[in-house]
Design an enzyme around this catalytic site. Structure first.
Site: not given
Ligand code: 13P
Length: 253
Positions: A9-11, A93, A95, A163, A169, A209, A230-231
């Protein structure tokens, strides 16, 4: 047998210049032993789908509107995602739940729209740190599962992503026991709602993470069928290491 899935997920990250990461990834994994998915921002869907053409990489959206079309300035419909080359969409998600006030019933409506457009839904659930501290984790996840997933999803069109909000993050992750407890709970809920076979065949991802350094131990937990990253999905080298760890993990289901 459940086919494992490494999803990124590149957000709200990525410009066209970052599509070189996609080429590096598809070159490194030309015949992967797991499914691979990247969900870029909407602006990159079509060029990423073009870059992924003829490779094993699937692309997906990060959200969609519940309506098929209409007067919804700034929104994107499920059929628009599909038209741009998406085969998946992330829904619910944390977020989106936090930034846009999305409730379980909103996510359920979006999932119905995604299904109608032929997309596979990656529906996210997870507790806050306060909810975990108050021992409410399974209650919250149970509510999210029953409220966010429509009745007509199947093992082919549904992926659940667990999640924990406090792990996203932050570099913090639950213990392997905590991950296992929640994934077992999700599996049991899916089986009681959708039947043994469908519940057993539905993939459940862990997210929060996930890094090259912790992926292998997380992937060895029963009922963990992959990750939503994510990251660490932004850099091909990191995501590639996570994909390799998933390929090497014990078969689940
Ligand atoms: P991180 O891997 O950056 O913690 O993010 C997880 C996430 O929210 C994937 O949707």
């Amino acid at each position: 047998m459940r086919r494992k899935l490494a999803a990124g997920n590149w957000k709200m990250n990525g410009l066209r210049a970052n599509l070189t990461e996609v080429t590096a990834l598809t070159t490194a994994h030309s015949a992967p032993g797991v499914d691979i998915l990247l969900c870029p921002p909407a602006t990159l869907l079509a060029p990423m789908a073009a870059a992924a053409e003829g490779t094993a990489l699937a692309v997906g959206g990060q959200d969609c509107h519940a309506a098929a079309a209409g007067a919804h300035t700034g929104d994107v419909s499920a059929s628009m995602l599909a038209d741009a080359g998406a085969s998946y969409v992330i829904l619910g998600h944390s977020e989106r739940r936090a930034d846009h006030g999305e409730q379980n019933e909103d996510i359920c409506a979006k999932a119905k729209a995604a299904l109608a457009a032929g997309l596979t839904c990656v529906i996210c659930v997870g507790e806050s740190e306060a909810e975990r501290d108050a021992a409410q984790t399974l209650d919250i996840i149970g509510e999210q599962l029953s409220g966010s997933i429509p009745d007509d999803l199947t093992a082919e069109t549904l992926v659940v992503a667990y999640e924990p909000i406090w792990a996203i993050g932050t570099g913090r992750t639950p213990t392997l026991e905590q991950i296992g407890e929640v994934h077992d709970f999700i599996r049991a809920r899916l089986q009681s709602r959708f039947g043994e076979a469908t519940g057993a065949a539905t993939r459940i991802l862990y997210g929060g993470s996930v890094k090259p350094g912790n992926a292998a131990e997380i992937f060895a937990v029963p009922n963990v069928d992959g990750a939503l990253v994510g990251g660490a999905s932004l850099k091909a080298t990191d995501f590639s290491a996570i994909i390799s760890a998933l390929e090497a993990a014990p078969q689940q289901g």
